[in-house]
Design an enzyme around this catalytic site. Structure first.
Site, PDB file in Angstrom:
ATOM      1  N   HIS A   5      26.924 -12.456   4.845  1.00 48.27           N
ATOM      2  CA  HIS A   5      25.464 -12.561   4.961  1.00 48.27           C
ATOM      3  C   HIS A   5      25.110 -14.046   4.994  1.00 48.27           C
ATOM      4  O   HIS A   5      25.218 -14.730   3.986  1.00 48.27           O
ATOM      5  CB  HIS A   5      24.868 -11.845   3.733  1.00 48.27           C
ATOM      6  CG  HIS A   5      23.390 -11.984   3.536  1.00 48.27           C
ATOM      7  ND1 HIS A   5      22.538 -10.918   3.658  1.00 48.27           N
ATOM      8  CD2 HIS A   5      22.615 -13.036   3.198  1.00 48.27           C
ATOM      9  CE1 HIS A   5      21.286 -11.307   3.407  1.00 48.27           C
ATOM     10  NE2 HIS A   5      21.317 -12.599   3.118  1.00 48.27           N
ATOM     11  N   ARG A  54      14.167  -5.523   4.942  1.00 46.26           N
ATOM     12  CA  ARG A  54      14.150  -5.810   3.499  1.00 46.26           C
ATOM     13  C   ARG A  54      14.138  -7.331   3.252  1.00 46.26           C
ATOM     14  O   ARG A  54      13.121  -7.906   2.921  1.00 46.26           O
ATOM     15  CB  ARG A  54      15.360  -5.150   2.806  1.00 46.26           C
ATOM     16  CG  ARG A  54      15.192  -4.955   1.304  1.00 46.26           C
ATOM     17  CD  ARG A  54      15.421  -6.184   0.453  1.00 46.26           C
ATOM     18  NE  ARG A  54      16.750  -6.771   0.651  1.00 46.26           N
ATOM     19  CZ  ARG A  54      17.093  -7.963   0.170  1.00 46.26           C
ATOM     20  NH1 ARG A  54      16.231  -8.685  -0.527  1.00 46.26           N
ATOM     21  NH2 ARG A  54      18.301  -8.461   0.416  1.00 46.26           N
ATOM     22  N   ASP A  55      15.253  -7.981   3.491  1.00 37.05           N
ATOM     23  CA  ASP A  55      15.347  -9.414   3.194  1.00 37.05           C
ATOM     24  C   ASP A  55      14.325 -10.190   4.011  1.00 37.05           C
ATOM     25  O   ASP A  55      13.764 -11.190   3.548  1.00 37.05           O
ATOM     26  CB  ASP A  55      16.770  -9.899   3.513  1.00 37.05           C
ATOM     27  CG  ASP A  55      17.136 -11.180   2.768  1.00 37.05           C
ATOM     28  OD1 ASP A  55      16.320 -11.651   1.960  1.00 37.05           O
ATOM     29  OD2 ASP A  55      18.239 -11.699   2.998  1.00 37.05           O
ATOM     30  N   CYS A  68      10.751 -18.479   3.875  1.00 34.62           N
ATOM     31  CA  CYS A  68       9.437 -18.530   3.257  1.00 34.62           C
ATOM     32  C   CYS A  68       8.430 -19.035   4.275  1.00 34.62           C
ATOM     33  O   CYS A  68       8.592 -20.119   4.831  1.00 34.62           O
ATOM     34  CB  CYS A  68       9.461 -19.451   2.046  1.00 34.62           C
ATOM     35  SG  CYS A  68       7.839 -19.617   1.304  1.00 34.62           S
ATOM     36  N   ASN A 117      17.430 -15.190   7.631  1.00 35.63           N
ATOM     37  CA  ASN A 117      18.803 -14.822   7.928  1.00 35.63           C
ATOM     38  C   ASN A 117      19.147 -15.236   9.336  1.00 35.63           C
ATOM     39  O   ASN A 117      18.268 -15.374  10.192  1.00 35.63           O
ATOM     40  CB  ASN A 117      18.967 -13.300   7.823  1.00 35.63           C
ATOM     41  CG  ASN A 117      18.650 -12.783   6.441  1.00 35.63           C
ATOM     42  OD1 ASN A 117      17.499 -12.578   6.104  1.00 35.63           O
ATOM     43  ND2 ASN A 117      19.675 -12.609   5.635  1.00 35.63           N
TER      44      ASN A 117
END
Lengths: 305, 305
Positions: free
Chosen positions: A209, A13-14, A242, A251
């Protein structure tokens, strides 16, 4: 017996939502399967957001219908999905996804820019969903984004995070994930906030996180571990960031965190060879070489791990 | 006033001696000058070893004769040089280098392979030099190499390090540098050893030397900071490691450590813009792009640092 630390891989997801390449459903499923093969039981599989706004997350409902049923360890899975609002909640429930996460930022400007709501308004939306989730037996996870620093407002007041956490628990959130969304926190700031939260709440209901933007991701994990946190988000291969901004890292990498945890004597249920396979698969999909700061060492020493 | 942490940049020695490219004396001097311009007062400038065995370190005596005299802050410099033995000590003294460091490994096999001596024999050699240094007013720094793990013997018994430290202090060592030579220690191991050393000795006489091989270098620094260590070796741009083994990373990067220290409220006297200039200079000399895990973030945010 070694103490368990849970790793929730948010790469699907992230990680994927920030890639230049959009994976098809079969690839997203294969990546999740690779993580499951590596022994992960907690995976953020996607989000229920507008496919126009975030095309990389289109079809998460269909994806959810074809997930593995049986973890390697026999422990139950937590396949969570991010939802932006009430509509996302309903889509998740309709797709049979019972673990849902919602994000509220600790900074007003971040909420305004992200979802065009003030923090108070965002909290009202989230709390309504959490209350409904509690009634309907869903497992609701609350992200507090920019929990240490906001790109617009700078350092976040710890008291704001403490207050939001209390309100979110009260509304029914089963767990709070403190997110250093822009990878800004140093380990001293991590310790400081967690120490204050520990004075008010049970830290076993918190997860952390971190991003590795400033090269402090693993140090932040260590600081949180020292304070008693036993659940962390991480992303396979450090997937995320990005792709258009060099060095805008994702992450903290799952393999970096798992390597440290194992060496510190914790049990994760995760197999390093399986993680490497997942890194390689993700790399082949996004078309660039992924991997955390320890990846080369892991590759050279995989036979001993 | 912010508490001071000293960074000893070992790039000009530990970094350069492991490069494929051999720098000439003018380049080595320019790199040291760049570090001085960045505000560093502690620099390992080279070693007095056989120029046949380590050509990259040839001419350290001549280099020592042309070092800057005045630091940016006005604080005294510590320009140290590594010496392997009595002969190296004499060469250093003859060159006017009063800060000398010697290495003893905490593992017998490492000493055997490195210098063809047992640990006891290596200690006898080192102690004789330290005793002489004390009589002659030299400042003698003792490295305990493989202080946590040895590539041949595996985990090192903490009691060995504790014993060696005591004997080295007794012989006249002014400071002990605990070196994680192969970048193997996790932060939990760092805390554990330092806790035991703190029970026996004054930790202000200890410094730590970490490598980022497993991506835990910065976390190790944080763990040591938490235990009270206030002096660290680091290497500009992470210079070091073996250029022939991909991912055999060097020392933890000076810029990574300084970034964390500043964010944690410590004072280093070091200027980030100056560090970037030194990274760029070192990169141009060794012909590849250097930089720690935070380098891209630092470049993008240099105006705010």
């Amino acid at each position: 017996m070694a103490e368990r630390v849970i790793i929730n891989d948010v790469g699907p997801r992230d990680g994927l939502q920030n890639q230049a390449v959009i994976l098809d459903l079969e690839q997203r499923r294969a990546l999740i399967n690779a993580l499951v093969d590596a022994g992960l039981t907690h995976i953020e599989i996607g989000s229920f957001v507008s496919p126009k706004a975030v095309p990389a997350m289109a079809g998460t409902g269909e994806l959810a219908a074809h997930l593995p049923k049986q973890s390697k360890s026999g422990e139950p899975f937590q396949f969570s999905a991010l939802i932006p609002n009430q509509k996302g909640y309903e889509l998740a429930m309709a797709a049979g996804v019972r673990d849902v996460s919602m994000v509220v930022a600790a900074s007003n400007t971040m909420n305004q820019r992200n979802i065009n709501l003030s923090t108070d308004q965002a909290m009202t939306v989230s709390k309504a969903v959490f209350e409904q989730g509690r009634e309907q037996g869903a497992n609701t996870l609350a992200y507090i984004a920019t929990a240490w620093e906001c790109p617009y407002e700078g350092l976040v007041d710890e008291s704001v995070v403490i207050r939001l956490a209390g309100e979110l628990f009260e509304a029914g959130a089963s767990e709070i994930i403190l997110a250093d969304t822009i990878g800004a926190a140093c380990p001293g700031q991590v310790s400081s906030l967690l120490k204050k939260l520990a004075a008010e709440y049970d830290l076993s209901k918190f997860s952390c996180h971190f991003h590795d933007t400033r090269g402090m991701g693993v140090a932040d994990v260590f600081a949180a571990l020292e304070m008693g946190i036993r659940k962390f988000d991480a992303s396979i291969g450090g997937l995320g960031g990005c792709p258009f901004a060099p060095g805008a890292t994702g992450n903290v990498a799952t393999e970096d965190v798992v390597l440290m945890l194992h060496q510190m004597g914790f049990d994760t249920g995760i197999d390093m060879r399986g993680l490497l396979a997942a890194v390689d698969l993700a790399s082949s999909y996004v078309g660039r070489e992924l991997g955390g700061n320890s990846i080369n060492w892991i590759r050279r020493n995989i036979d001993k791990l």
